[in-house]
Design an enzyme around this catalytic site. Structure first.
Site, PDB file in Angstrom:
ATOM      1  N   ALA A 131     -17.910 -54.176  59.190  1.00  0.00           N
ATOM      2  CA  ALA A 131     -19.069 -54.924  59.796  1.00  0.00           C
ATOM      3  C   ALA A 131     -18.628 -55.224  61.149  1.00  0.00           C
ATOM      4  CB  ALA A 131     -19.252 -55.933  58.779  1.00  0.00           C
ATOM      5  N   GLY A 132     -19.919 -55.289  61.852  1.00  0.00           N
ATOM      6  CA  GLY A 132     -19.854 -56.030  63.250  1.00  0.00           C
ATOM      7  C   GLY A 132     -19.460 -54.848  64.517  1.00  0.00           C
TER       8      GLY A 132
ATOM      9  N   LYS B  37     -15.680 -50.180  47.195  1.00  0.00           N
ATOM     10  CA  LYS B  37     -15.803 -51.277  48.163  1.00  0.00           C
ATOM     11  C   LYS B  37     -16.455 -52.294  47.551  1.00  0.00           C
ATOM     12  CE  LYS B  37     -17.811 -52.606  52.351  1.00  0.00           C
ATOM     13  NZ  LYS B  37     -19.284 -52.229  53.017  1.00  0.00           N
TER      14      LYS B  37
END
Lengths: 66, 257, 257, 257, 257, 66, 66, 66
Positions: free
Chosen positions: D187-188, D99
């Protein structure tokens, strides 16, 4: 003389300078920019910049855009 | 308060900037710009029609002495084209201002930020006042500032989409922490409240074309946008109340019968 | 276009209505109202202070000849109280206008719609021009219209919350299909874009108090709201562009090099 | 329906991917991963503590035979560092998966997309299966695909922010038109509905760390995310009803008394 | 954790309740209910077709011993009709449960809350377990509780609209402060994330009909909703992370090269 | 021998190969990656890769990350 | 005379009508409304409306409100 | 006998009780509710509740609804 103007081949051009070409085409010099064979011709040079057979001339101006 | 926007020494009377595309005719363009109160108008660089010379010229309707002409490089998909159009624009025009666009694809008309960054660097060195149309990526905004951009113009949403400011969070981050240069939201504004929201986020100005030109009544929408930008700017400066889930009375309890 | 709001024959110059609560002093109140351009100001009915008579009066600062005074029944939790305050207000004032509030609880200050409907019916029969502060329930709005309300004032969000128009869908339904009388959004407007959004939905006017009085700079926010309401109204009339997920160019492709 | 996600021939049992950072201890990490049903877990490459050797190892709790270990290059701000960490990760691990993160600044932890693109190109040539953490810019997503990325991992919002999918429009555009490779939102995601929304947009998977590890009860939240991802995927496949402003009865009128 | 929903001593295995309207046929209805994992199914009371007796009966497909049958009074526009249908439903059925609807108009199918309150009071006195379908008005929810409602069923959005929870603020207020009885969101849920959001707000259950029956693949959507409700409930219990505008790293800085 | 291991200068190392160093530090070879003077040493080469005075050795493994 | 004015018991009132009471309290009649024992007294009646011992008088005016 | 059943006038009904009517109409009593002249007839009373000429009978059951 034969020129390529804005992508179109145009014959029988009598103008020998950019300024004369603009006059011949009835284009006001004030608001256009001119490119000959991909290099810009300064407005101040319109009068002395000589055109040769087969030159590719681009004459542009401003149109509506966002 | 004096609240004039200044970019590279140029003073802007209005924080609403308008495009000149998509209007029915030049007269409607002129009226809409007038109603908008804008002093910056964007234009595109295109070939003169050498066959039909009757056609009038946009600048017959927009006096370059009265308005700041901001040429864009719309339609350019490569760095080379963007440079070529920018240079022609400067030659045809009277200023070093350019709204730099390097488009990534035709479906989204999103910027190709890598090409945009290259072109910004080159043109800045050539003395252009470069205003790049970019994404709402704060990192890229900073890169453009470092490359010499005079301001950044992040998109609110795809050009002509009317979706408004899709990601106010990123715009806020760009303004608060990413860059020191002015931030002008470009693209996406569909109605007055969108413009107000952009200004409330702290943007320095908003550029609108389709949102006005595409409205049923462009003149009225131009006026709407004018007021919306003023409203949003004033609200940003005034400092809004904080949000609460529950209520607080606005009328006093004291003195009740 | 003439676009004057008329309720029961009364002409309203401005579509922004403002409250007079929560200001630092009467002078700030006066300046904020002036900056807002409003011609309707809401007031509350309270006991005169008979001990300390020096204290000035609000109406020394707001000339009833210049402004339409709209008394509210804020703080009333029963039909009886709402009726009592309304009648006193009419006696103290010069008009039959009343912004009718029958509050349901102190945490939300939401209306008790059942009491509100009863009070509306009674006061309408007594010749009042009743403007009930209600929820955004379209059915209740219709009921209030049938009971004789001159306009309905649905809340955008809890009073003083600054959450804006929490449910634009209901407001739209009220305007489009529920009632024929004017719709004035009351409560919840926190910043300029909230007011613009209310007007873009087709509301006839917006009433704001805390959103202005609670701002860091109330005078500037009053001006912001003034422009926002004009902007939203103009945008509503102008007919916005439709929303699209993808882009449409605003600059022409024709004439490219 | 068989609905297995396959990236470069690797089959993924679950569409929920989880991180291993920020847990109280390894035991909690293990339990949360188990509750999440994930078969991909991200890890970071860091120096072995040569002073204190007692400290247990993460892999004592996560069996690499049972889980796909996905090393990240978190903390890398340059292409060089990202390459170095990727190569060490491959050597320490058992697969070519990485990643890839090239961070732009510490406040936003947004990717430096220009460095990201360079690193992706180099690592792809070296045989890595590169999963770049990028912005929600569709043009950049396409560039990464062209550079050899096996999937793109656009951010929903800043890492650890819990803001959810801030710009679903861009994510949809990436999925619909920008790329053919899988799209994994990274993310988020702050709560279950955020994960469901990501999957309803058509994402192939979601990666969550802080949203689970930071919850009051990480194990319960891990289970919540597991169900949310399944729910969102099923809903995407099932084809939701279209939205309407007005109502349509679900009960028949026929046969009423 | 034991997390069973109990209303008036009745235990509910699932927090997803489903309607039985709008399915292609009884077989699809049966499969969808099974996939949803629901143990409450709503039905309507209508005239038996005395001409054509072949037609099968819904209860041939839904075993009342296995499922809790919840009759509604859909289509009733008056208190009298609502009472009549409720009493017939109790006689036809086996329980005192009734999902009480008193509809205000056919365009919105919003409740007539005044009639609803009256009918709730009467039926509660007659020993019904009344579950009124109401607006998201917290004051009205409290009134219904006081009138004897066993739970309140505020609408998320108009029936069949698929707009989701239009006003999460009001729903939160109802749950947090307005009532002590269970809150079941009814109407508006269009896809999985809508159901998850409802549960994350703290609702005790969700009732869905059109959102499932109207999907392209109702069986798959039923399964989606099942997982979404579980996910939302778990997330609510787990305690989500708070939202932040900026990022927080999930990987450690310690131990970097 | 003196080595720089994970940024720390360590004296009196007797190990002469990477493998011996890992043994000396009681580190399981299986789960680590080793870099000597910025270039990676393959696991298969741990046994024969000789360390010299002053080498900068990095020994890394996996930790929790997102 | 003793009256209850705006909730306060006030002694030694010499006024015998509403108008006199307002004068005694230095309140401009123009901007107030008056209620005696829960029923409103019209402005036009201020002069002739007689007050009796123990009357509950409410005198209200407009204050800032939303 | 003539009855009004579910809004339809039906002639030649031989049934004299609600239960007989349901049997005549081949309707399973278990899942229906019956109303005669706007008042509900309890299931337990189906057998003994006599129908008269012109009675308005409503027979309802459960159908799909939301």
């Amino acid at each position: 003389m034969r020129l390529k103007i804005n992508g179109e081949v145009v014959d029988g051009i009598s103008a020998s300078t950019v300024q004369e070409l603009l006059d011949e085409l009835k284009i006001t010099a004030g608001r256009v920019a001119v490119e000959v064979n991909l290099s810009i011709v300064r407005k101040v040079d319109f009068g002395r910049f000589r055109l040769n057979e087969g030159d590719a001339v681009e004459i542009v101006n401003f149109v509506g855009g966002g | 308060m004096d609240d004039t926007l200044i970019i590279r020494g140029i003073e802007f009377r209005s924080r609403l900037w308008v495009g000149t595309g998509k209007y029915r005719d030049f007269e409607e363009t002129r009226k809409a710009i007038e109603a908008s109160g804008a002093d910056v108008v964007t234009v595109s660089v295109r070939r003169v029609n050498i066959i039909d010379r009757k056609s009038e010229n946009l600048l017959d309707y927009i006096d370059p002495k009265k308005y700041k002409i901001l040429p864009n490089t719309a339609g350019c998909y490569t760095v080379e084209d963007a440079l070529r159009y920018s240079r022609l624009a400067r030659e045809a025009g009277i200023s070093d201002l350019v709204k730099l666009e390097v488009i990534g694809d035709e479906k989204t008309l999103f910027p190709d930020t890598i090409g945009l960054l290259k072109a910004t660097e080159i043109l800045a060195k050539e003395g252009f006042i470069v205003l790049p149309y970019t994404t709402d990526d704060p990192i890229m905004a900073k890169r453009l500032e470092d490359a010499g951009a005079a301001a950044v113009m992040p998109l609110g949403a795809p050009i002509g989409s009317g979706l408004g400011i899709r990601n106010p969070y990123n715009i806020r981050i760009i303004i608060e922490t990413a860059v020191k240069i002015p931030v002008v939201v470009d693209a996406g504004v569909g109605t007055a409240s969108d413009a107000a929201i952009a200004m409330e986020l702290g943007c320095d100005a908003v550029l609108i074309n389709t949102g006005i030109a595409g409205a049923k009544d462009p003149i009225a929408m131009a006026a709407a946008m004018k007021h919306a930008v003023i409203a949003g700017r004033l609200a940003y400066k005034a400092g809004r109340i904080s949000k609460k889930l529950y209520a607080t009375a606005s009328s006093p309890l004291e003195g009740m019968l």
